[in-house]
Design a protein around this motif. Sequence first.
Motif, PDB file in Angstrom:
ATOM      1  N   LEU A 239       0.829  -1.206   0.000  1.00 18.76           N
ATOM      2  CA  LEU A 239       0.000   0.000   0.000  1.00 18.76           C
ATOM      3  C   LEU A 239       0.862   1.255   0.000  1.00 18.76           C
ATOM      4  O   LEU A 239       0.540   2.244  -0.662  1.00 18.76           O
ATOM      5  CB  LEU A 239      -0.930   0.011   1.208  1.00 18.76           C
ATOM      6  N   TYR A 240       1.948   1.227   0.759  1.00 20.01           N
ATOM      7  CA  TYR A 240       2.813   2.419   0.773  1.00 20.01           C
ATOM      8  C   TYR A 240       3.530   2.574  -0.565  1.00 20.01           C
ATOM      9  O   TYR A 240       3.592   3.675  -1.118  1.00 20.01           O
ATOM     10  CB  TYR A 240       3.848   2.333   1.895  1.00 20.01           C
ATOM     11  N   SER A 241       4.062   1.480  -1.086  1.00 19.80           N
ATOM     12  CA  SER A 241       4.841   1.569  -2.316  1.00 19.80           C
ATOM     13  C   SER A 241       3.998   2.053  -3.500  1.00 19.80           C
ATOM     14  O   SER A 241       4.480   2.789  -4.359  1.00 19.80           O
ATOM     15  CB  SER A 241       5.450   0.199  -2.635  1.00 19.80           C
ATOM     16  N   PHE A 242       2.712   1.660  -3.516  1.00 19.39           N
ATOM     17  CA  PHE A 242       1.826   2.044  -4.623  1.00 19.39           C
ATOM     18  C   PHE A 242       0.774   3.048  -4.161  1.00 19.39           C
ATOM     19  O   PHE A 242      -0.333   3.097  -4.682  1.00 19.39           O
ATOM     20  CB  PHE A 242       1.143   0.800  -5.195  1.00 19.39           C
ATOM     21  N   ARG A 243       1.134   3.873  -3.185  1.00 15.99           N
ATOM     22  CA  ARG A 243       0.173   4.817  -2.598  1.00 15.99           C
ATOM     23  C   ARG A 243      -0.330   5.847  -3.595  1.00 15.99           C
ATOM     24  O   ARG A 243      -1.397   6.418  -3.416  1.00 15.99           O
ATOM     25  CB  ARG A 243       0.791   5.518  -1.386  1.00 15.99           C
ATOM     26  N   GLU A 244       0.457   6.086  -4.658  1.00 20.34           N
ATOM     27  CA  GLU A 244       0.026   7.074  -5.649  1.00 20.34           C
ATOM     28  C   GLU A 244      -0.979   6.493  -6.633  1.00 20.34           C
ATOM     29  O   GLU A 244      -1.621   7.245  -7.376  1.00 20.34           O
ATOM     30  CB  GLU A 244       1.247   7.644  -6.392  1.00 20.34           C
ATOM     31  N   THR A 245      -1.117   5.169  -6.662  1.00 21.22           N
ATOM     32  CA  THR A 245      -2.038   4.542  -7.618  1.00 21.22           C
ATOM     33  C   THR A 245      -3.201   3.815  -6.943  1.00 21.22           C
ATOM     34  O   THR A 245      -4.226   3.595  -7.584  1.00 21.22           O
ATOM     35  CB  THR A 245      -1.282   3.540  -8.513  1.00 21.22           C
ATOM     36  N   ILE A 246      -3.039   3.409  -5.680  1.00 21.24           N
ATOM     37  CA  ILE A 246      -4.121   2.712  -4.975  1.00 21.24           C
ATOM     38  C   ILE A 246      -4.931   3.747  -4.194  1.00 21.24           C
ATOM     39  O   ILE A 246      -4.426   4.357  -3.247  1.00 21.24           O
ATOM     40  CB  ILE A 246      -3.571   1.651  -4.005  1.00 21.24           C
ATOM     41  N   PRO A 247      -6.177   3.988  -4.563  1.00 19.13           N
ATOM     42  CA  PRO A 247      -6.984   4.998  -3.851  1.00 19.13           C
ATOM     43  C   PRO A 247      -7.349   4.509  -2.451  1.00 19.13           C
ATOM     44  O   PRO A 247      -7.626   3.334  -2.233  1.00 19.13           O
ATOM     45  CB  PRO A 247      -8.234   5.131  -4.735  1.00 19.13           C
ATOM     46  N   LEU A 248      -7.324   5.439  -1.509  1.00 16.81           N
ATOM     47  CA  LEU A 248      -7.693   5.125  -0.124  1.00 16.81           C
ATOM     48  C   LEU A 248      -9.066   5.735   0.132  1.00 16.81           C
ATOM     49  O   LEU A 248      -9.186   6.892   0.524  1.00 16.81           O
ATOM     50  CB  LEU A 248      -6.645   5.685   0.844  1.00 16.81           C
ATOM     51  N   ARG A 249     -10.100   4.951  -0.109  1.00 20.67           N
ATOM     52  CA  ARG A 249     -11.483   5.432  -0.018  1.00 20.67           C
ATOM     53  C   ARG A 249     -12.214   4.739   1.122  1.00 20.67           C
ATOM     54  O   ARG A 249     -12.006   3.552   1.391  1.00 20.67           O
ATOM     55  CB  ARG A 249     -12.218   5.159  -1.328  1.00 20.67           C
ATOM     56  N   ARG A 250     -13.107   5.478   1.750  1.00 20.29           N
ATOM     57  CA  ARG A 250     -13.854   4.922   2.877  1.00 20.29           C
ATOM     58  C   ARG A 250     -14.897   3.897   2.443  1.00 20.29           C
ATOM     59  O   ARG A 250     -15.127   2.908   3.156  1.00 20.29           O
ATOM     60  CB  ARG A 250     -14.527   6.058   3.655  1.00 20.29           C
ATOM     61  N   LEU A 251     -15.517   4.097   1.303  1.00 17.65           N
ATOM     62  CA  LEU A 251     -16.558   3.166   0.857  1.00 17.65           C
ATOM     63  C   LEU A 251     -15.997   1.765   0.579  1.00 17.65           C
ATOM     64  O   LEU A 251     -16.555   0.767   1.056  1.00 17.65           O
ATOM     65  CB  LEU A 251     -17.282   3.712  -0.369  1.00 17.65           C
ATOM     66  N   PRO A 252     -14.888   1.631  -0.175  1.00 20.77           N
ATOM     67  CA  PRO A 252     -14.302   0.292  -0.347  1.00 20.77           C
ATOM     68  C   PRO A 252     -13.868  -0.328   0.970  1.00 20.77           C
ATOM     69  O   PRO A 252     -13.976  -1.545   1.156  1.00 20.77           O
ATOM     70  CB  PRO A 252     -13.112   0.540  -1.277  1.00 20.77           C
ATOM     71  N   ALA A 253     -13.362   0.505   1.884  1.00 20.95           N
ATOM     72  CA  ALA A 253     -12.959  -0.014   3.198  1.00 20.95           C
ATOM     73  C   ALA A 253     -14.161  -0.584   3.939  1.00 20.95           C
ATOM     74  O   ALA A 253     -14.091  -1.670   4.532  1.00 20.95           O
ATOM     75  CB  ALA A 253     -12.301   1.091   4.020  1.00 20.95           C
ATOM     76  N   LEU A 254     -15.267   0.144   3.905  1.00 20.84           N
ATOM     77  CA  LEU A 254     -16.487  -0.338   4.550  1.00 20.84           C
ATOM     78  C   LEU A 254     -16.974  -1.621   3.886  1.00 20.84           C
ATOM     79  O   LEU A 254     -17.402  -2.568   4.576  1.00 20.84           O
ATOM     80  CB  LEU A 254     -17.569   0.732   4.480  1.00 20.84           C
ATOM     81  N   ALA A 255     -16.897  -1.685   2.571  1.00 22.43           N
ATOM     82  CA  ALA A 255     -17.328  -2.880   1.847  1.00 22.43           C
ATOM     83  C   ALA A 255     -16.476  -4.088   2.228  1.00 22.43           C
ATOM     84  O   ALA A 255     -16.991  -5.203   2.413  1.00 22.43           O
ATOM     85  CB  ALA A 255     -17.259  -2.628   0.338  1.00 22.43           C
ATOM     86  N   LEU A 256     -15.166  -3.878   2.357  1.00 22.01           N
ATOM     87  CA  LEU A 256     -14.280  -4.965   2.767  1.00 22.01           C
ATOM     88  C   LEU A 256     -14.609  -5.441   4.176  1.00 22.01           C
ATOM     89  O   LEU A 256     -14.620  -6.652   4.459  1.00 22.01           O
ATOM     90  CB  LEU A 256     -12.817  -4.501   2.713  1.00 22.01           C
TER      91      LEU A 256
END
Length: 391
Positions: A239-256
């Motif tokens: 996640l850190y290495s690809f932080r510029e390409t992996i979006p950090l969104r609350r909705l996907p987090a909630l879905a997971l």
Amino acid sequence: MVAGGEPLPRRSHSGYADRNLGFAWLRLVAAFIVITNHSAGLAMYKGASLVPPSWQFAPGHLALMVVFAMSGYQISGSWQRDPSWWRFCARRLLRILPPVLALVVITVFVIGPIYTTWSLGDYWTDKQTWRYLVGTFLVLLLQHDLPGVFADNPYPYSVNGSIWTLPMELVGYGIVLVVGLLLALRIPRLVVLLPLTVGMFVLDTLIEAQGGDVGSLISSLPTGPLVGYMVPFVLGMVLYSFRETIPLRRLPALALFVAWLLLRTSPVEQFLLPIMATYCAVVVAHHWPKRLERTGPWVMGSYGTYLWGFPVQQMIVSAGVRDPWVLVACGVVAAYVCGVLSWRLVEVPTARLRKYLRKPRAKPAAPTAAMSPEDEVSPAAAQTSASRSSG
């Protein structure tokens, strides 16, 4: 329970607090969950739990998953900020060892003599006393028994059962170091991190298929839990290495999170849990409420809280407490006080020694090669960020 912070990029708005504060809060909550998870076994009998067996859920396991995920994320930032192998190792040891030394010295020289059932002469002359002092401080040679200490408690098997995760943290540091050195050779990130991530999942699956009991690399490193907790650690690195390409969104987090709740008793849970724990932890830290910014000085003691929770609970049990919920209440408060004291009296003073490990100033560039302000992080900024890190 340790990790390094990093300077943050400026946000386009001010709706969220410094993400290091979010990580600090999550670490402190995780430490409280681990203390709570230990309470039934310490107050009643080995294997007792406050969670009904029908839930098939161990809160302490989830808490440690979150902690290792955050460590993978933050320690990767520490390496990127200064990719020097010896300064990286020095900073990591300077962060993890001083609180352990304080803990071990107090445990051996104060707690041990008070709570041992042996005579003081036998306690001081027994080899195990000194093995505990040296081996536990060295982390990779952990000892769990002190002669006669807490022998009459319901759980006499360990003076401090929390420290068993520290060797795994050191293994995580080694993974970050090796990956960092490979990336320094200009090997593409995907070529390094994809096989590592897939390999960790495969190895974890193979170990799980054997019941998780495959022995230990050394006495302090049980292979099954080590691999299991390195999975979220490596995912945090990704996640850190690809932080510029992996979006950090609350909705996907909630879905997971919802998906994990629905599938946690299925075979998919083995893969879903570390992914959910990693993504949700990083997302929550990045979206920490700005109104809680002033709480920073009070949530930085998570490492000490975690280290002291188990022996503090053992002392409370030794005083006669057998109700696990009373032990939770007393243990959380007492461990938190110890954690704050550890932060202020041990961790902050030793963190100041990092000034001797500052990254050398870059040589002045040629007049035609201008340097942007983003090209380097000032030592002051790095030191400020390190002081913000909780664990």
